[in-house]
Design an enzyme around this catalytic site. Structure first.
Site, short mmCIF file in Angstrom:
data_model
loop_
_atom_site.label_atom_id
_atom_site.label_comp_id
_atom_site.label_asym_id
_atom_site.label_seq_id
_atom_site.Cartn_x
_atom_site.Cartn_y
_atom_site.Cartn_z
CD GLU A 214 41.55 30.99 57.66
OE1 GLU A 214 41.57 32.14 57.16
OE2 GLU A 214 42.57 30.38 57.99
CB ALA B 250 42.46 38.21 54.30
N GLY C 62 39.58 33.62 54.73
CA GLY C 62 39.31 34.10 56.08
C GLY C 62 37.83 34.08 56.42
CD GLU D 270 42.84 30.79 52.41
OE1 GLU D 270 42.41 29.77 51.83
OE2 GLU D 270 42.32 31.24 53.45
C1 3H9 Z 1 42.64 34.92 52.92
O1 3H9 Z 1 41.48 35.00 53.21
C2 3H9 Z 1 43.72 34.59 53.89
C3 3H9 Z 1 43.13 34.12 55.20
O2 3H9 Z 1 43.54 32.81 55.47
C4 3H9 Z 1 43.43 35.06 56.34
C5 3H9 Z 1 44.85 35.34 56.62
C6 3H9 Z 1 45.13 36.22 57.82
N1 3H9 Z 1 40.08 41.18 48.77
O3 3H9 Z 1 35.90 38.57 41.46
P1 3H9 Z 1 34.97 39.74 41.32
C7 3H9 Z 1 37.42 42.48 44.59
S1 3H9 Z 1 43.17 35.23 51.33
C8 3H9 Z 1 40.08 42.33 48.08
O4 3H9 Z 1 35.02 40.51 40.06
P2 3H9 Z 1 32.74 37.93 41.39
C9 3H9 Z 1 37.84 42.18 43.16
O5 3H9 Z 1 39.18 42.55 42.94
C10 3H9 Z 1 41.68 35.58 50.45
N2 3H9 Z 1 39.34 42.52 46.97
O6 3H9 Z 1 33.47 39.32 41.62
C11 3H9 Z 1 36.86 43.04 42.40
O7 3H9 Z 1 37.33 44.38 42.43
P3 3H9 Z 1 37.09 45.37 41.19
C12 3H9 Z 1 40.90 34.37 50.15
C13 3H9 Z 1 38.59 41.50 46.57
O8 3H9 Z 1 31.37 38.11 41.84
C14 3H9 Z 1 35.59 42.96 43.24
O9 3H9 Z 1 36.02 42.57 44.53
N3 3H9 Z 1 39.76 34.70 49.34
C15 3H9 Z 1 38.56 40.28 47.23
O10 3H9 Z 1 33.02 37.41 40.01
C16 3H9 Z 1 34.59 41.94 42.72
O11 3H9 Z 1 35.26 40.70 42.57
C17 3H9 Z 1 39.78 34.64 48.01
O12 3H9 Z 1 40.77 34.29 47.41
C18 3H9 Z 1 39.35 40.13 48.40
N4 3H9 Z 1 39.36 39.00 49.11
O13 3H9 Z 1 33.48 36.90 42.38
C19 3H9 Z 1 38.52 35.06 47.32
N5 3H9 Z 1 37.73 39.44 46.58
O14 3H9 Z 1 35.61 45.45 41.02
C20 3H9 Z 1 38.81 35.98 46.16
C21 3H9 Z 1 37.24 40.14 45.54
O15 3H9 Z 1 37.78 46.60 41.60
N6 3H9 Z 1 37.62 36.44 45.51
N7 3H9 Z 1 37.75 41.38 45.52
O16 3H9 Z 1 37.76 44.68 40.01
C22 3H9 Z 1 36.91 35.72 44.65
O17 3H9 Z 1 37.14 34.54 44.44
C23 3H9 Z 1 35.78 36.39 43.92
O18 3H9 Z 1 36.01 37.78 44.00
C24 3H9 Z 1 34.37 36.10 44.47
C25 3H9 Z 1 33.36 37.04 43.77
C26 3H9 Z 1 34.01 34.65 44.16
C27 3H9 Z 1 34.30 36.34 45.95
#
Ligand code: 3H9
Length: 707
Positions: A109, A63, A106, A129
């Site tokens: 999911e 999400a 998500g 999450e």
């Molecule tokens: C969820 O899904 C709840 C569900 O159950 C549904 C409920 C209804 N959203 O980390 P990076 C941004 S909860 C918004 O530097 P990498 C991040 O801030 C979610 N923004 O890259 C950054 O922005 P900026 C569960 C996001 O290659 C840019 O993207 N998911 C999101 O080192 C690059 O990110 C997670 O917890 C997001 N979901 O790593 C996954 N994700 O450039 C969270 C990233 O402005 N994300 N951004 O600073 C991660 O673990 C890592 O970002 C990922 C990439 C491994 C994907």
């Protein structure tokens, strides 16, 4: 059709592509686009099956975390994801999720609601999450156990760590690993399954086990969560939600999941952890050192000093595959240092963290030496000798003489002036602080200390190097103690004051442990060594003038040779396994010393202990911010979370103060000033923000840190 979701017909297979850079989060517009795509798939009789994939570097990372803050109680936004995924699963034509990069939250999911999943071998799948203080909120806790089995689902949802696609394949989450081109493989798979009934994850109950089998899994997961994720509510909520999957049909299970998800979403814990998620990314951004700043290649390093810090730092570089030349003054010290490194690696092997082959390779990367002359070829040196200015200057003069012109000379000093150290060299632009935390091979934080002359290239190099080392680098200015220790000084002094005023040693540590700190301040002193501060205070008496009251207990303990764990006694006494026990002798001594000093003795409640210790951090943090030694309040938070055991679910000291309310924090600080003395004078920035009804988080970032 939404711009964020594309649909094309590839020879009877509908290719649905989510294109929402950088990570294809399910932001507003994506679910709506997917709903339109589903309409088309269902209506178009020429379509036999569909492939769902992500454009760019990843499938769907979950999400959109930025949207969570905007969701108000009663909103249907989250239930909307759940309903959409139910619709995906209900589609009569088979849908194949094709996964590369990450299918997180998500994203996973969504993939589990598709009828099949194929992936490239290096893709990762996870329900992270909990790391945001949440649980899966779109059916993840109900579908994952049906695919992966209960034990694995509990582990993934409660701990939040991802697994590789190859493991997911063995577990039955992934149906096929695609070698070569993912799209071609996914389309071929879709053709194979087209025309066949589309299997629904929600109808697969065979992996859900029975009550007798499941009870010990839940019990041990809960115990584990309480021990290893102390204070966090989300892991326990995730386990409850999965338990619901074993007790209820799918739909009521999802309702229970939704109830628990929303409880987490509106909690202070989740707000704090989301602040931490973005904060960890924010600290990498330094306004006057843009992303494009050239960096100096670092392919080999030298470490001076093979003591606890030097040895740990050498391991950090070796673990990242960077060859290290490790220097000591004499053979005995060098042998001792290498033995400690070897022992540390052995422990990692015995705990299954590293394989024997990995450790053997890493040990080969660490080359011992007694001579500076061998440092001529290395790209960067980290000095980690004893904390004394004269010695540091001697070492830096020598390094400047032997190292090649472009080599970076970094100091691991925890408090001394980088500018003063740089004066011993002819290259102050390449002198910088890299303050690792102990044990360096474990702790994530590195304070990158900018001196007045430090070049942008040197800063950019160290910031990107910390990432390569698996650490988190935070740029700080060159003031005494930098950011972390400058705040820690008053914090530990206040802890001593509390004891001088009659609080039990254990009561102080217990109150802070219960607040969520990894350790109480006095036990931390014993671990780090009370003699370190004692020596600094003796060497720099001019730095400790501002307080009208001086803490005296630690100095007295040091005079008695009680340096903490390393001498078997400090605030506590220790057995040979370093197990702490209270020491009646110390308590009696403290009571005598304090009474003699005329300090009235009283009982002190846990609440006062916490307020005095945390607000002292906040007040000093506010001064640091105002003086510009940290770029943003969140930089201070990230330092405290990663270097000082501050509980992540409280978001760091500055975030915590924002949430309590700066007016209330200021009011308590003013009361403390009246009651205790001038060292509680509120920081001008705190007074200003509280007066304007603002928060630390709302302050704009500085262009750069003060030097
Ligand atoms: C969820 O899904 C709840 C569900 O159950 C549904 C409920 C209804 N959203 O980390 P990076 C941004 S909860 C918004 O530097 P990498 C991040 O801030 C979610 N923004 O890259 C950054 O922005 P900026 C569960 C996001 O290659 C840019 O993207 N998911 C999101 O080192 C690059 O990110 C997670 O917890 C997001 N979901 O790593 C996954 N994700 O450039 C969270 C990233 O402005 N994300 N951004 O600073 C991660 O673990 C890592 O970002 C990922 C990439 C491994 C994907």
């Amino acid at each position: 059709m939404s711009d964020l979701v594309g649909v094309e017909n590839r020879d009877g297979i509908s290719l649905v592509t989510i294109d929402n850079p950088p990570v294809n989060a399910l932001s507003l517009g994506v679910p709506e686009g997917l709903a339109v795509a589903l309409d088309q798939i269902e209506k178009d009789s020429s379509i036999r099956a569909a492939v769902l994939m992500g454009a760019g570097r990843t499938f769907v990372a979950g999400a959109d975390i930025r949207e969570f803050g905007k969701i108000k109680p009663g909103s249907q936004r989250c239930a909307g994801h759940l309903a959409l995924f139910y619709r995906v699963e209900s589609c009569a034509k088979p849908i194949v999720a094709a996964i590369h990069g990450t299918a997180f939250g998500g994203g996973l999911e969504l993939a589990m609601s598709a009828h099949y999943r194929v992936a490239v071998a290096d893709a990762q799948l996870g329900q992270p999450e909990v790391k945001l203080g949440l649980i899966p909120g779109a059916g993840g806790t109900q579908r994952l156990p049906r695919l992966a089995g209960l034990a694995k689902a509990v582990e993934m949802c409660a701990q939040g760590n991802p697994i590789k696609a190859t493991e997911a394949h063995q577990l039955g989450i992934i149906d096929r690993i695609v070698e070569g081109d993912l799209l071609a493989g996914a389309i071929a798979f879709a053709k194979e399954v087209s025309g066949k009934p589309a299997p629904k994850t929600r109808e697969r109950n065979e992996e859900l086990g029975n009550a007798a089998e499941n009870a010990p899994i839940f019990a041990s997961a809960r115990q584990n969560a309480q021990r290893k994720q102390r204070g966090l509510m989300a892991p326990l909520a995730a386990i409850d939600a999965i338990e619901a999957a074993t007790r209820m049909r799918f739909e009521p299970g999802c309702e229970e999941e939704q109830r628990l998800f929303l409880q987490c979403l509106f909690s202070e814990q989740s707000k704090a952890l989301i602040h931490v998620f973005f904060g960890e990314r924010e600290v990498a951004k330094i306004p006057d050192v843009p992303k494009e700043t050239p960096t100096i290649p670092v392919n080999s390093v030298g470490v001076v000093g093979a003591g606890t810090m030097g040895g740990g730092i050498a391991m950090v570089f070796a673990n990242a595959g960077i060859p290290v030349l490790l220097k000591e003054a004499d053979q005995a010290a060098l042998d001792r240092g290498l033995r400690t490194i070897k022992n540390n690696y052995e422990i990692s092997v015995s705990r299954g963290r590293f394989t024997r082959a990995f450790v053997d390779q890493r040990m080969k990367l660490i080359r011992p030496t007694l001579s500076f002359e061998e440092f001529g070829g290395v790209d960067m040196i980290v000095e980690a000798v004893f904390e004394g200015m004269a010695l540091k200057k001697e070492v830096f003069a020598e390094l400047d003489r032997v190292c090649k012109p472009g080599a970076i000379l970094a100091s691991n000093t925890s408090s001394l002036s980088i500018d003063e150290i740089a004066k011993a060299t002819s290259r102050p632009h390449l002198v910088i602080g890299t303050h690792f935390f102990s044990p360096a091979n474990v702790m994530r934080l590195v304070e990158i200390v900018r001196g007045a002359a430090t070049s942008k290239e040197a800063i950019a190099t160290c910031m990107s190097l910390t990432k390569r080392l698996g650490k988190i680098g935070v740029l700080v200015g060159n003031c005494f103690g930098f950011v972390g220790n400058r705040m820690f000084g008053p914090y530990r002094r206040e802890a001593q004051f509390l004891v001088e005023e009659g609080a039990d040693i254990e009561a102080v540590d217990k109150a802070m442990y219960e607040f969520g700190m990894a350790m109480g301040p006095l036990a931390t002193g014993d671990l780090a060594g009370l003699d370190v501060g004692w020596r600094i205070r003796k060497e720099n008496p001019q730095l400790f003038k501002e307080a009208s009251r001086k803490a005296f207990i630690e100095d007295r303990l040091c005079e008695l040779g009680r340096f903490g764990q390393k001498t078997g006694a400090g605030w506590y006494k220790y057995d040979d396994k370093r197990q702490a026990a209270s020491d009646a002798e110390v308590s009696a001594l403290i009571s005598t010393w304090s009474t003699k000093a005329g300090i009235p003795q009283r009982m002190i409640a846990g609440e006062e202990i916490v307020e005095r210790l945390i607000y002292t951090l906040v007040n000093e943090g506010a001064r640091i911010l105002e003086e510009g030694y940290a770029l943003r309040a969140v930089d201070i938070d990230i330092i405290y979370l990663n270097g000082y055991g501050f509980p992540s679910y409280r978001g760091g000291p500055m975030w915590y103060a924002d949430r309590v309310g700066l007016r209330q924090v200021l009011q308590r600080i003013r009361e403390f000033e009246q009651r205790f003395g001038n060292w509680w004078k509120p920081a001008p920035l705190l007074v200003r923000l509280a007066g304007q009804g603002q928060t630390f988080s709302e302050l704009a970032a500085k262009q750069t840190v003060a030097a």
